[in-house]
Design a protein around this motif. Structure first.
Motif, mmCIF file in Angstrom:
data_model
loop_
_atom_site.group_PDB
_atom_site.id
_atom_site.type_symbol
_atom_site.label_atom_id
_atom_site.label_comp_id
_atom_site.label_asym_id
_atom_site.label_seq_id
_atom_site.Cartn_x
_atom_site.Cartn_y
_atom_site.Cartn_z
ATOM 1 N N ASN A 273 4.911 -2.404 -9.687
ATOM 2 C CA ASN A 273 3.483 -2.731 -9.692
ATOM 3 C C ASN A 273 3.181 -3.738 -10.792
ATOM 4 O O ASN A 273 3.676 -3.608 -11.916
ATOM 5 N N GLY B 232 -3.045 -7.297 -9.584
ATOM 6 C CA GLY B 232 -3.323 -6.882 -8.216
ATOM 7 C C GLY B 232 -2.197 -7.135 -7.247
ATOM 8 O O GLY B 232 -2.436 -7.497 -6.093
ATOM 9 N N LEU C 233 -2.857 -7.218 -3.262
ATOM 10 C CA LEU C 233 -3.936 -6.339 -2.826
ATOM 11 C C LEU C 233 -5.138 -7.185 -2.416
ATOM 12 O O LEU C 233 -5.171 -8.403 -2.652
ATOM 13 N N ASP D 61 -7.783 -5.732 -9.001
ATOM 14 C CA ASP D 61 -7.418 -4.319 -8.911
ATOM 15 C C ASP D 61 -6.129 -4.056 -9.689
ATOM 16 O O ASP D 61 -5.268 -4.939 -9.808
ATOM 17 N N PRO E 165 -2.927 -1.784 -9.577
ATOM 18 C CA PRO E 165 -2.029 -0.776 -9.011
ATOM 19 C C PRO E 165 -1.242 -0.058 -10.109
ATOM 20 O O PRO E 165 -0.853 -0.666 -11.100
ATOM 21 N N ARG E 166 -1.020 1.242 -9.915
ATOM 22 C CA ARG E 166 -0.350 2.061 -10.927
ATOM 23 C C ARG E 166 0.708 2.946 -10.280
ATOM 24 O O ARG E 166 0.585 3.364 -9.143
ATOM 25 N N VAL F 21 -4.855 2.987 -7.321
ATOM 26 C CA VAL F 21 -5.337 1.667 -7.705
ATOM 27 C C VAL F 21 -6.633 1.844 -8.494
ATOM 28 O O VAL F 21 -7.547 2.540 -8.053
ATOM 29 N N LYS G 149 -9.168 3.747 -5.781
ATOM 30 C CA LYS G 149 -8.507 3.594 -4.487
ATOM 31 C C LYS G 149 -7.127 4.239 -4.506
ATOM 32 O O LYS G 149 -6.538 4.470 -5.563
ATOM 33 N N GLU H 70 -5.366 0.055 2.112
ATOM 34 C CA GLU H 70 -6.110 0.600 0.971
ATOM 35 C C GLU H 70 -7.134 1.615 1.454
ATOM 36 O O GLU H 70 -7.793 1.417 2.474
#
Length: 420
Positions: free
Chosen positions: A108, A113, A129, A134, A136-137, A151, A155, A167
């Motif tokens: 990520n 994003g 994304l 955003d 992401p994790r 996210v 999300k 998503e």
């Protein structure tokens, strides 16, 4: 104290240009011990890096890691050959490298994003994304053969092996919430926690999300895992409670003896109970699947420096310091008996405790230039790696049972191999 679920995982790259030295067995607390001499290697990074951390075993039998400050992904063979692959302009400071269900590596890019796929050959492809802002994790392999990840903000996302991203918006009003990392439940769904939303979330493989509010307001949920009883368990760091969630959606809370105790570092113990720690109070606590809690206080420790891990002997092991700030290794039996083992070398500060494939525990010894091994019986052997003052981090056993580690502040990676 409220805690964020943002976790910075920095991983480092290495290109080998090194030297090899063979070291003796070192010192031990048992004079009758005659450990075989290991082969110890140190390799200098061609490109200086100040952030080597957290190695990962890849699907190809190699080790992989990141170099945050040079925007590179590195591959290390068991023989020490290293190749690096550039991810130009990527901010890797919030990145996590994982092995995907497709046997590629995935990453990520937390501030840009994107999700990146890296093949064992080093081919990199990025997937964006819908919103480049955003975050992401923590990618997690789902039971459906896809990767899932929370996210920020608010999300959950899914990416297929082909890079198709879907998503799903979390229900609720906390649009700024930071979803936690996800775990695979025994029911074939994914589960996560919302810190600000104060809830436990269930995510099905079609993307539908069910939210279960935690009864205690502002609970600070954290440390989600699956227990030996097939339920999901978590800590409530703001209320001094432990939460249990059944796959069917029934949520129970169990109070510890101190509502301000901040339970943390939940793990499944060798006795199949759950254990957690209140580090500032030097208090270890055990909770059974039925919710019965018993506490054990480490009276001999001035402080507990690292949370416990499960040993091969059915006990918990951890790192503590005494009243003179000398590092020690502690052992706790399931019945609550503590034992303490001091470092043979004066001023040695153990860290990064790790269970090895040989059933022993291994650790870095900061400030002494040594790596240590402690048997279940408490016998410690030290292996000299580098000069006094050197320290090591990110210990990891490769599939061939070689121990790898980074040397702090030296742009080097080392390995230790015991004769078979």
């Amino acid at each position: 104290m409220q805690r964020t679920v943002w976790q910075k995982f920095l991983l480092a790259i290495v290109l080998v240009s090194g030297f090899v030295l063979v070291a003796g067995c070192g010192t031990t607390t048992s004079s009758s011990s005659h450990a075989p001499s290991p082969t110890i290697s140190l390799f200098s990074f061609p490109t200086s890096s100040q952030s080597p951390q957290r190695l990962l075993s890849g699907p190809d039998g190699n080790l992989w890691f990141l170099e945050v400050d040079t925007h590179k992904i590195a591959r290390l063979t068991p023989s020490g050959k290293i190749s690096e692959f550039s991810l130009a302009n990527a901010d890797l400071s919030l990145s996590t490298l994982v092995v995907g269900p497709d046997h590629n590596l995935w990453l990520n890019e937390g501030l840009q994003g994107k999700i990146a796929r890296i093949t064992p050959a080093g081919e990199i492809k990025e997937f964006a994304l819908s919103n480049r802002f955003d975050g992401p994790r923590f990618p997690t392999a789902g039971p459906d053969g896809n990767l899932w990840f929370p996210v920020s903000p608010h999300k959950i996302a899914r990416v297929t092996s082909a890079g198709v991203i879907s998503e799903f918006l979390l229900p609720g009003k906390n649009m700024g919430d930071e979803p936690s990392s996800l775990v695979v439940g025994p029911d074939g769904n994914l589960w996560g926690l919302e810190l600000e939303g104060n809830s436990v979330d269930r995510i099905s493989m079609n993307g539908s999300i069910s939210v279960f509010p935690i009864p205690s307001i502002g609970a600070g949920p954290d440390n989600l895992l699956v227990g030996s009883d097939g339920n999901l368990w978590f800590t409530e760091t703001n209320t001094g409670k432990i939460g249990r969630m059944t796959p069917g959606g029934s949520l129970s809370e169990f109070a510890t003896s101190n509502e301000d105790g901040e339970p943390d570092h939940l793990l499944v113990g060798p006795d199949h109970n759950l254990w957690f720690i209140e580090m500032e109070l030097k208090k270890f606590e055990r909770i059974t699947p039925a919710g019965q809690i018993r506490e054990f206080v480490d009276e001999d420790a001035a402080s507990v420096l690292e949370p416990p891990i499960a040993g091969s002997d059915g006990n918990l092991w951890f790192i503590q310091s005494d009243s003179h700030q000398r590092g020690q290794i502690g052992r706790l039996t399931p019945t609550g008996k503590f034992s303490v083992f001091s470092m043979p070398t004066a001023n040695g500060q153990p860290s990064d405790l790790l269970l090895g494939p040989d059933g022993n525990l291994w650790f870095a010894e900061n400030g002494t230039g040594k790596i240590g091994r402690i048997t279940p019986g408490g016998s410690i052997t030290e292996f000299g790696i580098a000069s006094t003052g050197s320290s090591f981090t990110s210990l990891l056993f490769a599939p061939n049972h070689t121990l790898w580690f980074f040397q702090k502040g030296a742009s080097k990676i080392g390995s230790l191999t015991l004769p078979s």
